[in-house]
Enzyme design. Structure first.
Site, mmCIF file in Angstrom:
data_model
loop_
_atom_site.group_PDB
_atom_site.id
_atom_site.type_symbol
_atom_site.label_atom_id
_atom_site.label_comp_id
_atom_site.label_asym_id
_atom_site.label_seq_id
_atom_site.Cartn_x
_atom_site.Cartn_y
_atom_site.Cartn_z
ATOM 1 N NE ARG A 55 -4.117 1.811 2.298
ATOM 2 C CZ ARG A 55 -4.252 2.816 3.175
ATOM 3 N NH1 ARG A 55 -3.354 2.992 4.138
ATOM 4 N NH2 ARG A 55 -5.276 3.644 3.090
ATOM 5 C CB ILE A 61 -5.760 5.740 -0.770
ATOM 6 C CG1 ILE A 61 -5.661 4.209 -0.859
ATOM 7 C CG2 ILE A 61 -5.016 6.245 0.461
ATOM 8 C CD1 ILE A 61 -4.223 3.700 -0.968
ATOM 9 C CB SER A 62 -10.735 3.157 0.634
ATOM 10 O OG SER A 62 -11.687 3.800 -0.157
ATOM 11 C CE LYS A 63 -11.377 4.977 8.231
ATOM 12 N NZ LYS A 63 -12.306 4.762 9.358
#
Length: 259
Positions: free
Chosen positions: A78, A104-106
């Site tokens: 990530r 950016i999503s969790k």
């Protein structure tokens, strides 16, 4: 998306009426990522597989149970998808800015949505998937590990370019990046075994339902009565489309056109 009630998520979606531009994530530098396999526990610092393993353990503790999802989250680095100033937060369960007022999503949010997409499917990979809202490309990389082919469409040129630059060195052959209007989907790649969206509209576009294969499912945030968004799963059978309304979520609005 995974933290149950009200987790913030990244946004981006819906592009233009013109034909989307297709960009297969092609040659670059570095080794190809082996889809479906956990990255080896090696390296140092953020490159260490142990860092991702700890993140995966937290996701499992939060209720993510599908081994395919956990394997995919463990395989994708990530920190390669976030800005250099934020890399130390890359494996925390938090959304991070990626530019153009998007995030950016969790990891828990990505895991939750991908697990819902895979729910009820037999072991192994899902078929062809359409992602609405590429963002920085992280979720597309995760999907590449659980699907045979991924078409990912982004309406913001800056993010489309960022995702292409992030993914190219990984040489993930089964991801195809599109610059275009996500609200109209991508008919040339249809039918899709699954469609996943990172932006929420008043309703799921008819084009997505038409491009979904029989037996496929859509996972998307949708605005409910009262203005709140909820995570919605649509399952298409030969006779009907079944809808399940799940937890409250917070995504950017689904928009048409490109920018």
């Amino acid at each position: 998306m995974n933290r149950r009630p009200g987790f913030p998520a990244r946004g981006a979606i819906a592009p233009p009426a013109a034909s989307p531009g297709k960009d297969r994530v092609g040659p670059g530098t570095g080794r190809p990522m082996q889809a479906g396999a956990l990255a080896p526990v090696q390296g140092v610092g953020l490159d260490s597989g142990a860092v991702r393993a700890r993140m995966v353990a937290r996701l499992a503790a939060q209720g993510i149970a599908d081994a395919r999802v956990l394997g995919a989250l463990g395989a994708v680095e990530r920190h390669r998808f976030v800005d250099s100033a934020l890399v130390n937060q890359a494996y925390e369960d938090t959304s991070l800015p990626i530019g153009l007022a998007q995030t950016i999503s969790k990891p828990s949010v990505v895991a939750r949505m991908v697990e819902l997409l895979l729910a009820g499917t037999p072991a192994g990979k899902l078929g062809r998937v359409l992602e609405i809202g590429t963002g920085c490309g992280y979720q597309a990389a995760v999907l590449a590990n659980v699907a045979t082919e991924v078409y990912s469409i982004e309406r913001l040129r800056g993010l489309h370019d960022k995702a292409r630059n992030n993914l190219r060195p990984l040489r993930i052959a089964n991801v195809h990046l599109l610059f275009g209007d996500g609200m109209v989907g991508f008919a040339k790649g249809a039918p899709y075994a699954g469609i996943i969206a990172a932006a929420g509209g008043e309703a799921v576009p008819q084009a997505w339902l038409e491009q979904l294969a029989i037996g496929g499912r859509i996972v998307a945030p949708t605005v409910m009565r009262g203005g709140q968004q909820a995570l919605v799963v649509l399952e298409k059978t030969a006779r009907e489309v079944r809808q399940s309304i799940l937890e409250t979520v917070h995504f950017v609005p689904l928009k048409s056109g490109i920018a």
